[in-house]
Scaffold this active site. Sequence first.
Site, mmCIF file in Angstrom:
data_model
loop_
_atom_site.group_PDB
_atom_site.id
_atom_site.type_symbol
_atom_site.label_atom_id
_atom_site.label_comp_id
_atom_site.label_asym_id
_atom_site.label_seq_id
_atom_site.Cartn_x
_atom_site.Cartn_y
_atom_site.Cartn_z
ATOM 1 N NE ARG A 35 4.204 10.506 2.733
ATOM 2 C CZ ARG A 35 3.324 9.849 1.956
ATOM 3 N NH1 ARG A 35 2.362 10.522 1.359
ATOM 4 N NH2 ARG A 35 3.420 8.540 1.784
ATOM 5 C CB CYS A 149 -4.213 -7.982 -1.702
ATOM 6 S SG CYS A 149 -3.379 -6.373 -1.756
ATOM 7 C CG ASP A 171 -3.871 0.857 -3.533
ATOM 8 O OD1 ASP A 171 -3.468 -0.209 -4.031
ATOM 9 O OD2 ASP A 171 -3.612 1.200 -2.367
ATOM 10 C CB CYS A 220 5.852 -13.320 -1.130
ATOM 11 S SG CYS A 220 6.889 -13.992 -2.445
#
Length: 290
Positions: A35, A149, A171, A220
């Site tokens: 980053r 989700c 995304d 999961c």
Amino acid sequence: NGILLDDKWARFLKENDFLVGLSIDGPASLHDAWRKTRAGKPSWKKVVQAIRCLQQHDVPVNAMVVVSHQSETQGQTLYRFLTRKLGLRHIQFIPLVEPAFPWSVTPEGWGEFLCAIFNEWLEQDVGEVFIQFFDNLLGVWTGQPATLCTMQPTCGQSLLVEKNGDVYSCDHFVSPEYKLGNLKQDSMAVLASSPFQRQFGQEKARLSSRCMNCHWRFACHGGCPKHRIIAEGNEAQNYLCEGYLAFFRHITPYMNVMRTLLLNHQPPALVMKIAPEIRAQVVKLTESGE
């Protein structure tokens, strides 16, 4: 990364009850590896300044931590830094899955990382530090639906909006074929309920035969569809599957105890007091081959 946040912004966020998610991948050695600013300079100090600013104004912060090949072996160090040094209490870990590149987390490394984080959390932080994945797991272990989700049977409700108003299915799927429309022409409700998006969400339920027969499918449901990139015959399997399996095997005794505590209206944090006893029993069973 919140590097432009200041006191004025923090006051606004507090007054309007915002929860702020900030991307920080751990200590500077891990965070600054990837980053950097457009000028190629490290961003870690500015991100930490943003966190401190929000904390000073009592704005809740959720740390969004990307786990790479570099950090997969440093779970304990990373966790202690986030919780002890920065005082963060809400954390989510995001696996960096790009197998063609050297920075990608490995399946085994992902499992080892999660186990290391869980062990640290189990020592003294149950009920004090809230890790998104662990919170959801405890919920599904007691029969509740997951809110995350990637752990639900179907998905499709986590849409992404770009700054120009373009809306995408997720995304993890920001490409032309997954563009649903633009908020300047369509409402979010219309886009979210479109036939294309409903079909996109239902695709998650298309599981491999290995997943369908898995003991931990309830935990999961095949994981994120974006990670189903391993070919097994004509079926697609989650790249991180082996890591998840190792992790689920590791946490099952403790999750079972926390489930019992919750069902008996007791705080799951009590598991910390009996964790050594559980660990001893697991070692005994492992040595005896049971």
